[in-house]
Scaffold this motif. Structure first.
Motif, PDB file in Angstrom:
ATOM      1  N   UNK A  21      41.611  32.320  39.573  1.00 13.02           N
ATOM      2  CA  UNK A  21      42.538  32.295  40.700  1.00 13.02           C
ATOM      3  C   UNK A  21      43.936  31.981  40.176  1.00 13.02           C
ATOM      4  N   UNK A  22      44.879  32.880  40.434  1.00  7.95           N
ATOM      5  CA  UNK A  22      46.252  32.701  39.963  1.00  7.95           C
ATOM      6  C   UNK A  22      47.174  32.433  41.162  1.00  7.95           C
ATOM      7  N   UNK A  23      47.703  31.214  41.304  1.00 12.83           N
ATOM      8  CA  UNK A  23      48.658  30.935  42.378  1.00 12.83           C
ATOM      9  C   UNK A  23      49.951  31.720  42.152  1.00 12.83           C
ATOM     10  N   UNK A  24      50.533  32.216  43.229  1.00 13.43           N
ATOM     11  CA  UNK A  24      51.786  32.956  43.157  1.00 13.43           C
ATOM     12  C   UNK A  24      52.942  32.088  43.659  1.00 13.43           C
ATOM     13  N   UNK A  25      54.153  32.452  43.293  1.00 14.01           N
ATOM     14  CA  UNK A  25      55.332  31.663  43.642  1.00 14.01           C
ATOM     15  C   UNK A  25      55.541  31.582  45.147  1.00 14.01           C
ATOM     16  N   UNK A  26      55.099  32.606  45.899  1.00  8.09           N
ATOM     17  CA  UNK A  26      55.297  32.622  47.353  1.00  8.09           C
ATOM     18  C   UNK A  26      54.179  31.922  48.113  1.00  8.09           C
ATOM     19  N   UNK A  27      53.279  31.254  47.400  1.00  4.78           N
ATOM     20  CA  UNK A  27      52.183  30.533  48.035  1.00  4.78           C
ATOM     21  C   UNK A  27      50.899  31.321  48.125  1.00  4.78           C
ATOM     22  N   UNK A  28      50.957  32.620  47.912  1.00  4.00           N
ATOM     23  CA  UNK A  28      49.741  33.424  47.935  1.00  4.00           C
ATOM     24  C   UNK A  28      48.950  33.205  46.636  1.00  4.00           C
ATOM     25  N   UNK A  29      47.786  33.856  46.560  1.00  5.37           N
ATOM     26  CA  UNK A  29      46.949  33.729  45.364  1.00  5.37           C
ATOM     27  C   UNK A  29      46.305  35.066  45.046  1.00  5.37           C
ATOM     28  N   UNK A  30      46.175  35.350  43.773  1.00  9.43           N
ATOM     29  CA  UNK A  30      45.497  36.563  43.310  1.00  9.43           C
ATOM     30  C   UNK A  30      44.261  36.155  42.514  1.00  9.43           C
ATOM     31  N   UNK A  31      43.147  36.798  42.836  1.00 10.35           N
ATOM     32  CA  UNK A  31      41.912  36.572  42.080  1.00 10.35           C
ATOM     33  C   UNK A  31      41.737  37.735  41.110  1.00 10.35           C
ATOM     34  N   UNK A  32      41.673  37.418  39.819  1.00  7.92           N
ATOM     35  CA  UNK A  32      41.449  38.430  38.785  1.00  7.92           C
ATOM     36  C   UNK A  32      39.989  38.368  38.349  1.00  7.92           C
TER      37      UNK A  32
ATOM     38  N   UNK B 210      40.209  40.619  22.412  1.00 13.93           N
ATOM     39  CA  UNK B 210      40.923  40.456  23.667  1.00 13.93           C
ATOM     40  C   UNK B 210      39.982  40.756  24.825  1.00 13.93           C
ATOM     41  N   UNK B 211      40.329  40.267  26.032  1.00 11.99           N
ATOM     42  CA  UNK B 211      39.473  40.426  27.206  1.00 11.99           C
ATOM     43  C   UNK B 211      40.207  41.199  28.289  1.00 11.99           C
ATOM     44  N   UNK B 212      39.473  42.025  29.007  1.00  6.42           N
ATOM     45  CA  UNK B 212      40.061  42.944  29.975  1.00  6.42           C
ATOM     46  C   UNK B 212      39.994  42.397  31.391  1.00  6.42           C
ATOM     47  N   UNK B 213      41.126  42.442  32.093  1.00  7.17           N
ATOM     48  CA  UNK B 213      41.163  42.206  33.534  1.00  7.17           C
ATOM     49  C   UNK B 213      40.738  43.517  34.192  1.00  7.17           C
ATOM     50  N   UNK B 214      39.637  43.493  34.974  1.00  7.76           N
ATOM     51  CA  UNK B 214      39.066  44.743  35.472  1.00  7.76           C
ATOM     52  C   UNK B 214      39.285  44.958  36.964  1.00  7.76           C
ATOM     53  N   UNK B 215      39.708  43.928  37.694  1.00  7.53           N
ATOM     54  CA  UNK B 215      39.924  44.085  39.120  1.00  7.53           C
ATOM     55  C   UNK B 215      40.733  42.900  39.635  1.00  7.53           C
ATOM     56  N   UNK B 216      41.251  43.012  40.861  1.00  4.87           N
ATOM     57  CA  UNK B 216      42.028  41.918  41.446  1.00  4.87           C
ATOM     58  C   UNK B 216      42.026  42.043  42.960  1.00  4.87           C
ATOM     59  N   UNK B 217      42.107  40.895  43.657  1.00  2.42           N
ATOM     60  CA  UNK B 217      42.253  40.837  45.113  1.00  2.42           C
ATOM     61  C   UNK B 217      43.289  39.779  45.448  1.00  2.42           C
TER      62      UNK B 217
ATOM     63  N   UNK C  67      39.182  51.081  35.231  1.00  5.71           N
ATOM     64  CA  UNK C  67      37.927  50.503  35.727  1.00  5.71           C
ATOM     65  C   UNK C  67      37.675  50.929  37.174  1.00  5.71           C
ATOM     66  N   UNK C  68      36.439  50.725  37.631  1.00  4.99           N
ATOM     67  CA  UNK C  68      36.021  51.179  38.952  1.00  4.99           C
ATOM     68  C   UNK C  68      36.586  50.328  40.093  1.00  4.99           C
ATOM     69  N   UNK C  69      36.967  49.088  39.808  1.00  5.27           N
ATOM     70  CA  UNK C  69      37.431  48.231  40.892  1.00  5.27           C
ATOM     71  C   UNK C  69      36.313  47.883  41.845  1.00  5.27           C
ATOM     72  N   UNK C  70      35.254  47.276  41.315  1.00  2.00           N
ATOM     73  CA  UNK C  70      34.047  47.038  42.108  1.00  2.00           C
ATOM     74  C   UNK C  70      34.306  46.144  43.312  1.00  2.00           C
ATOM     75  N   UNK C  71      35.374  45.357  43.301  1.00  5.55           N
ATOM     76  CA  UNK C  71      35.672  44.493  44.429  1.00  5.55           C
ATOM     77  C   UNK C  71      36.809  45.016  45.313  1.00  5.55           C
ATOM     78  N   UNK C  72      37.726  45.758  44.762  1.00  2.80           N
ATOM     79  CA  UNK C  72      38.912  46.154  45.534  1.00  2.80           C
ATOM     80  C   UNK C  72      38.913  47.592  46.024  1.00  2.80           C
ATOM     81  N   UNK C  73      38.119  48.489  45.398  1.00  2.17           N
ATOM     82  CA  UNK C  73      38.233  49.914  45.708  1.00  2.17           C
ATOM     83  C   UNK C  73      36.999  50.527  46.351  1.00  2.17           C
ATOM     84  N   UNK C  74      35.952  49.752  46.582  1.00  5.32           N
ATOM     85  CA  UNK C  74      34.716  50.326  47.099  1.00  5.32           C
ATOM     86  C   UNK C  74      34.699  50.433  48.619  1.00  5.32           C
ATOM     87  N   UNK C  75      35.603  49.714  49.292  1.00  5.04           N
ATOM     88  CA  UNK C  75      35.681  49.827  50.738  1.00  5.04           C
ATOM     89  C   UNK C  75      34.724  48.953  51.503  1.00  5.04           C
TER      90      UNK C  75
END
Length: 411
Positions: free
Chosen positions: A283-294, A316-323, A366-374
């Motif tokens: 979980x990455x906190x953002x400057x505007x108070x929101x958060x992104x999960x990688x 190295x390790x790959x970031x494969x999706x985000x919400x 990547x397929x985006x198993x969490x963000x692109x499957x609908x």
């Protein structure tokens, strides 16, 4: 356990004799280990450094003292290897005569914790000071194990004196020093002492002491048994606690063929999908108070070819999706609702699958198993918003490794 000779000691106060049985052999099978370093083993009983004369009740230090008389009353294997020689028969008879002569000599008595503390305060102990103060602490804790209480001023003073003599960097000494500080109620100092990379054998004990520190508990306790992996969960918890954060800002990004993808923390969340199959999240906190999960796959792998060469993504390790979510709290609730747990809270054998090295962005391939499957589900039914929408429970329970061929980016 095999018994050794019986030794008789003469009291320096009343000149009376008391006995101590020695051991020829023993072992620590089934031993209990206490947080203050005390070990109790049924098959390896130990003679205290300070005892009490059974005649006059005066404390007697056993360290470095020569026994007055020694004899055997137990002869294992006698005659097993053939007829004993005459001198062996004579020796056995002499030992039996001594055993009969001194059969009524009483055994030493244990010193109380008060007697131990009085002794270390009133005697000049030279080289014996540390073991005697340590035994006094153990006797105090024998009582505290039965009736929990804080240390008295005298007991704390003894522990402070013992603490001053612990200055080595061995694992056992660091654990004992942290335990002393914890029992003195100096919890922050105790936690600071535990900031150490312990050996595999000491990790479980370090975690158990740290958990007591976090509870602000100053009572002694019995460690979880290390046999049959009885303490393995504590060892894994310590490994998760000590997981070293990356410091990407110290890298020379200009030398990288693939741009560095920075995430400010390594507070991992893990979802167990099956045997040797997991999803990972930060979980990455953002400057505007929101958060992104990688999101990450095991060991930072990708499921599809990225187009990069092996050397480009090595170590190295790959970031494969985000919400994205409205805030960190909402992101945490979303992960928990979909069976993710914080690694520090739920360590386990999946520790070996954590992504390491510096990150790179593989979301484009990547397929985006969490963000692109609908398959999105709101946190609260009837209040669907884009920021509250969750990734599908059904999808999250499916392992992407069973749906696609695993592709190692290093190949």
């Amino acid at each position: 356990m095999l018994s050794g000779p019986i030794r008789l000691y003469r009291c320096g106060s009343c000149d009376g004799l008391f006995s101590r049985r020695t051991l020829a052999s023993g072992n620590t099978l089934g031993a209990q280990y206490r947080s203050d370093g005390q070990m109790k083993a049924r098959i390896l009983p130990q003679t205290p450094p300070l005892v009490v004369c059974p005649h006059c009740q005066v404390p007697f230090c056993m360290l470095g003292v020569k026994h007055a008389i020694e004899f055997r009353d137990y002869f294992p294997g006698w005659g097993f290897l053939g007829e004993p020689k005459p001198e062996e028969v004579a020796s056995k008879k002499a030992q039996e005569a001594l055993a009969q002569q001194y059969k009524d000599v009483p055994r030493y008595e244990l010193a109380t914790h008060t007697q131990c503390l009085d002794y270390v305060q009133s005697h000049k102990m030279a080289e014996n000071e540390e073991p005697l103060r340590l035994y006094a602490w153990h006797r105090v804790n024998d009582e505290r194990m039965d009736s929990p209480r804080h240390l008295s001023a005298t007991e704390a003073q003894n522990l402070q004196s013992l603490l001053m003599r612990r200055d080595t960097e061995e694992d056992d000494d660091i654990l004992i020093k942290a335990e002393m500080l914890r029992e003195l109620g100096q919890f922050e100092a105790a936690a600071a002492v535990l900031d150490h990379d312990f050996s595999d054998e000491a990790e479980a004990q370090a975690e158990q002491i740290m958990q007591a520190i976090e509870r602000q508990d100053d009572q002694p306790f019995i460690f979880a048994p290390n046999r049959n992996d009885g303490d393995i969960e504590f060892a894994r918890a310590w490994q998760a606690r000590r997981y070293p954060p990356e410091v990407p800002q110290l890298l020379d990004e200009d030398t990288m063929d693939i741009p560095l993808f920075q995430v400010s923390n390594r507070d991992w969340w893990v979802k167990v999908l099956g045997m040797m199959s997991h999803n990972w999240a930060l979980i990455e906190p953002q400057a505007n108070g929101e958060a992104t999960v990688y999101f990450f796959h095991d060991k930072g792998m990708t499921l599809r070819h990225s187009g990069f060469k092996r050397a480009n993504v090595s170590n190295r390790s790959a970031v494969v999706d985000a919400l994205k979510f409205d805030d960190v709290h909402q992101a945490q609730r979303a992960l928990k609702a979909n069976d993710f747990d914080r690694l520090k809270v739920k360590p386990g054998p999946w520790l070996d699958f954590v992504s390491d090295g510096h990150f790179w962005d593989a979301r484009a391939t990547e397929e985006g198993v969490y963000s692109k499957k609908g398959y999105l589900q709101p946190l609260h039914e009837g209040r669907k918003t884009s920021t509250e929408a969750l990734f599908s429970l059904e999808l999250a329970k499916k392992s992407p490794f069973s749906e696609y061929d695993l592709i190692d980016p290093t190949n």
